[in-house]
Design a protein around this motif. Sequence first.
Motif, PDB file in Angstrom:
ATOM      1  N   LEU A 135       0.782  -1.255  -0.077  1.00  0.00           N
ATOM      2  CA  LEU A 135      -0.071   0.062  -0.108  1.00  0.00           C
ATOM      3  C   LEU A 135       0.778   1.353   0.017  1.00  0.00           C
ATOM      4  N   LEU A 136       1.861   1.171   0.755  1.00  0.00           N
ATOM      5  CA  LEU A 136       2.949   2.105   0.661  1.00  0.00           C
ATOM      6  C   LEU A 136       3.344   2.578  -0.797  1.00  0.00           C
ATOM      7  N   LEU A 137       3.824   1.502  -1.384  1.00  0.00           N
ATOM      8  CA  LEU A 137       4.304   1.546  -2.707  1.00  0.00           C
ATOM      9  C   LEU A 137       3.319   2.077  -3.750  1.00  0.00           C
ATOM     10  N   GLU A 138       2.133   1.701  -3.668  1.00  0.00           N
ATOM     11  CA  GLU A 138       0.973   2.359  -4.270  1.00  0.00           C
ATOM     12  C   GLU A 138       0.702   3.790  -4.145  1.00  0.00           C
ATOM     13  N   ARG A 139       0.928   4.186  -2.980  1.00  0.00           N
ATOM     14  CA  ARG A 139       0.825   5.730  -2.818  1.00  0.00           C
ATOM     15  C   ARG A 139       2.321   6.514  -3.179  1.00  0.00           C
ATOM     16  N   ALA A 140       3.112   5.868  -3.194  1.00  0.00           N
ATOM     17  CA  ALA A 140       4.456   6.732  -3.478  1.00  0.00           C
ATOM     18  C   ALA A 140       5.359   6.154  -4.631  1.00  0.00           C
ATOM     19  N   GLY A 141       4.966   5.132  -5.101  1.00  0.00           N
ATOM     20  CA  GLY A 141       6.058   4.502  -6.031  1.00  0.00           C
ATOM     21  C   GLY A 141       5.155   4.785  -7.494  1.00  0.00           C
ATOM     22  N   GLN A 142       6.420   4.262  -8.481  1.00  0.00           N
ATOM     23  CA  GLN A 142       6.099   4.444  -9.710  1.00  0.00           C
ATOM     24  C   GLN A 142       6.624   3.114 -10.320  1.00  0.00           C
ATOM     25  N   MET A 143       5.697   2.863 -11.391  1.00  0.00           N
ATOM     26  CA  MET A 143       5.985   1.544 -12.208  1.00  0.00           C
ATOM     27  C   MET A 143       7.645   1.489 -12.643  1.00  0.00           C
ATOM     28  N   PRO A 144       8.247   0.351 -12.534  1.00  0.00           N
ATOM     29  CA  PRO A 144       9.641   0.555 -12.780  1.00  0.00           C
ATOM     30  C   PRO A 144      10.139  -0.114 -13.995  1.00  0.00           C
ATOM     31  N   LEU A 145       9.819   0.950 -15.014  1.00  0.00           N
ATOM     32  CA  LEU A 145       9.999   0.785 -16.445  1.00  0.00           C
ATOM     33  C   LEU A 145      11.441   0.300 -16.786  1.00  0.00           C
ATOM     34  N   PRO A 146      11.526  -0.437 -17.646  1.00  0.00           N
ATOM     35  CA  PRO A 146      13.131  -0.752 -17.976  1.00  0.00           C
ATOM     36  C   PRO A 146      13.878   0.498 -18.423  1.00  0.00           C
ATOM     37  N   PRO A 147      15.214   0.568 -18.141  1.00  0.00           N
ATOM     38  CA  PRO A 147      15.997   1.822 -18.501  1.00  0.00           C
ATOM     39  C   PRO A 147      15.909   2.084 -19.760  1.00  0.00           C
ATOM     40  N   TYR A 148      15.834   1.219 -20.969  1.00  0.00           N
ATOM     41  CA  TYR A 148      15.880   1.580 -22.313  1.00  0.00           C
ATOM     42  C   TYR A 148      14.425   2.297 -22.605  1.00  0.00           C
ATOM     43  N   ALA A 150      12.397   4.004 -19.874  1.00  0.00           N
ATOM     44  CA  ALA A 150      12.516   5.332 -18.752  1.00  0.00           C
ATOM     45  C   ALA A 150      13.437   6.217 -19.467  1.00  0.00           C
ATOM     46  N   SER A 151      14.708   6.023 -19.940  1.00  0.00           N
ATOM     47  CA  SER A 151      15.581   7.047 -20.504  1.00  0.00           C
ATOM     48  C   SER A 151      14.772   7.927 -21.684  1.00  0.00           C
ATOM     49  N   LYS A 152      13.999   7.232 -22.395  1.00  0.00           N
ATOM     50  CA  LYS A 152      13.374   7.919 -23.609  1.00  0.00           C
ATOM     51  C   LYS A 152      12.148   8.631 -23.230  1.00  0.00           C
ATOM     52  N   ARG A 153      11.435   8.403 -22.134  1.00  0.00           N
ATOM     53  CA  ARG A 153      10.190   8.869 -21.828  1.00  0.00           C
ATOM     54  C   ARG A 153       9.909   8.639 -20.397  1.00  0.00           C
ATOM     55  N   PRO A 154       9.044   9.757 -19.939  1.00  0.00           N
ATOM     56  CA  PRO A 154       8.452   9.400 -18.509  1.00  0.00           C
ATOM     57  C   PRO A 154       7.731   8.465 -18.092  1.00  0.00           C
ATOM     58  N   THR A 155       7.452   7.922 -17.086  1.00  0.00           N
ATOM     59  CA  THR A 155       6.626   6.868 -16.638  1.00  0.00           C
ATOM     60  C   THR A 155       5.256   7.734 -16.778  1.00  0.00           C
ATOM     61  N   ASP A 156       4.135   7.026 -17.042  1.00  0.00           N
ATOM     62  CA  ASP A 156       2.940   7.628 -16.902  1.00  0.00           C
ATOM     63  C   ASP A 156       1.568   6.736 -16.234  1.00  0.00           C
ATOM     64  N   ALA A 157       0.576   7.427 -16.153  1.00  0.00           N
ATOM     65  CA  ALA A 157      -0.545   6.560 -15.705  1.00  0.00           C
ATOM     66  C   ALA A 157      -0.695   5.119 -16.737  1.00  0.00           C
ATOM     67  N   ARG A 158      -0.777   5.446 -17.882  1.00  0.00           N
ATOM     68  CA  ARG A 158      -0.914   4.224 -18.783  1.00  0.00           C
ATOM     69  C   ARG A 158      -0.283   3.042 -18.702  1.00  0.00           C
ATOM     70  N   ASP A 159       1.135   3.386 -18.233  1.00  0.00           N
ATOM     71  CA  ASP A 159       2.032   2.031 -17.826  1.00  0.00           C
ATOM     72  C   ASP A 159       1.476   1.226 -16.816  1.00  0.00           C
ATOM     73  N   ARG A 160       0.810   1.898 -15.813  1.00  0.00           N
ATOM     74  CA  ARG A 160       0.074   0.990 -14.868  1.00  0.00           C
ATOM     75  C   ARG A 160      -0.575  -0.215 -15.338  1.00  0.00           C
ATOM     76  N   GLU A 161      -1.279  -0.002 -16.291  1.00  0.00           N
ATOM     77  CA  GLU A 161      -2.025  -1.071 -17.056  1.00  0.00           C
ATOM     78  C   GLU A 161      -1.232  -1.663 -18.308  1.00  0.00           C
ATOM     79  N   ASP A 162      -0.602  -0.860 -18.984  1.00  0.00           N
ATOM     80  CA  ASP A 162       0.354  -1.751 -20.214  1.00  0.00           C
ATOM     81  C   ASP A 162       1.355  -2.488 -19.709  1.00  0.00           C
ATOM     82  N   TYR A 163       1.871  -2.373 -18.455  1.00  0.00           N
ATOM     83  CA  TYR A 163       3.041  -3.037 -18.118  1.00  0.00           C
ATOM     84  C   TYR A 163       2.777  -4.142 -17.050  1.00  0.00           C
ATOM     85  N   GLN A 164       1.427  -4.789 -17.318  1.00  0.00           N
ATOM     86  CA  GLN A 164       0.854  -5.662 -16.545  1.00  0.00           C
ATOM     87  C   GLN A 164       0.262  -6.777 -17.369  1.00  0.00           C
ATOM     88  N   THR A 165       0.407  -8.198 -17.186  1.00  0.00           N
ATOM     89  CA  THR A 165      -0.135  -9.213 -18.021  1.00  0.00           C
ATOM     90  C   THR A 165      -1.468  -9.278 -17.410  1.00  0.00           C
TER      91      THR A 165
END
Length: 343
Positions: A135-148, A150-165
């Motif tokens: 629950l702490l992570l849901e509040r303060a954390g971001q999805m840990p996109l791979p460096p390749y 994350a280095s090209k664009r910021p993490t956003d709300a869409r990744d919460r769904e896209d980066y989950q099977t």
Amino acid sequence: MRVDLFDFDLPQELIALRPVEPRDAARMLVVTPAGLADRAVRDLPACLRPGDCLVFNDTRVIPARLEGRRGEARIEATLHKREGLRSWIAFVRNARRLRVGDSIDFGAGVTALVEAKLDDGSVQLGFPGDEPVELLLERAGQMPLPPYIASKRPTDARDREDYQTMFARSDGAVAAPTAALHFTPRLMEAVAAAGIAHETLTLHVGAGTFLPVKAEDTADHRMHAEWGRIDAATADRLNAVRARGGRIIAVGTTSLRLLESAADAGRVIRPFEGDTDIFITPGHRFCGIDGLMTNFHLPKSTLMMLVSALMGRETMLAAYAHAIAQGYRFYSYGDSSLLLPEG
């Protein structure tokens, strides 16, 4: 083996920054001893046989990347392995500014204490209080996109769904089992209609999966351990698939590594629960799987070595050259391949 044997040149524009829609519209390169075939993920049922079984990883990615401060120092931490109810091992940027006992403020009422600094440069963090760490992570954390990515664009709300099977149900991964990102309910209906079974296991993928191989020889590379589980009933059903003449097709290298950790020399899959740091390189005898569906991997990575172990290094380098020439999309949000060593 020399690590540079697994190198290749990848044009940066082929690194996918978003998945295709719908997910099963991604391309799929089928690799067999007979050669290469350009297909789509939605063609998967036609590429397998009735009686085969797909094995998925049901781990769920948690928002494990945290940004905070210790005093004036900016601290960025990516949790990668749980060590206890409230303790996690993390890769920390600016770790030299931390000492054991320091408190890090990650905002949103979330703090962590430095419990230990480990020999490999990682840091053990403890999260005080009674609120579940998830629950702490849901509040303060971001999805840990791979460096390749994350280095090209910021993490956003869409990744919460896209980066989950669609199979995600067991919290604990800090990287997605990306081969399964291509699956949709529609595709799973087609898989079942073709007489192909499926099973799930759990391997909590760690951020170590993205670490570059810095050694010049594979013998000198150390894998980070990840926790996994295959229960007895699942192991029995998978062994029954083989007994009936079906093949076990791992969906993703995470599923493959856990199955190989659980299988014995007689190709019997045993129940498994605990850490695995299996490192698969050419020469490995595969006992847990008969094929693999996987995305396209980084040059000189442990995963490039794994697929080379399954299919042969020259075969995989030729397959990757074909994929690059045909404009396949690479890495976590990219296209797929189906590797069948016996056709």
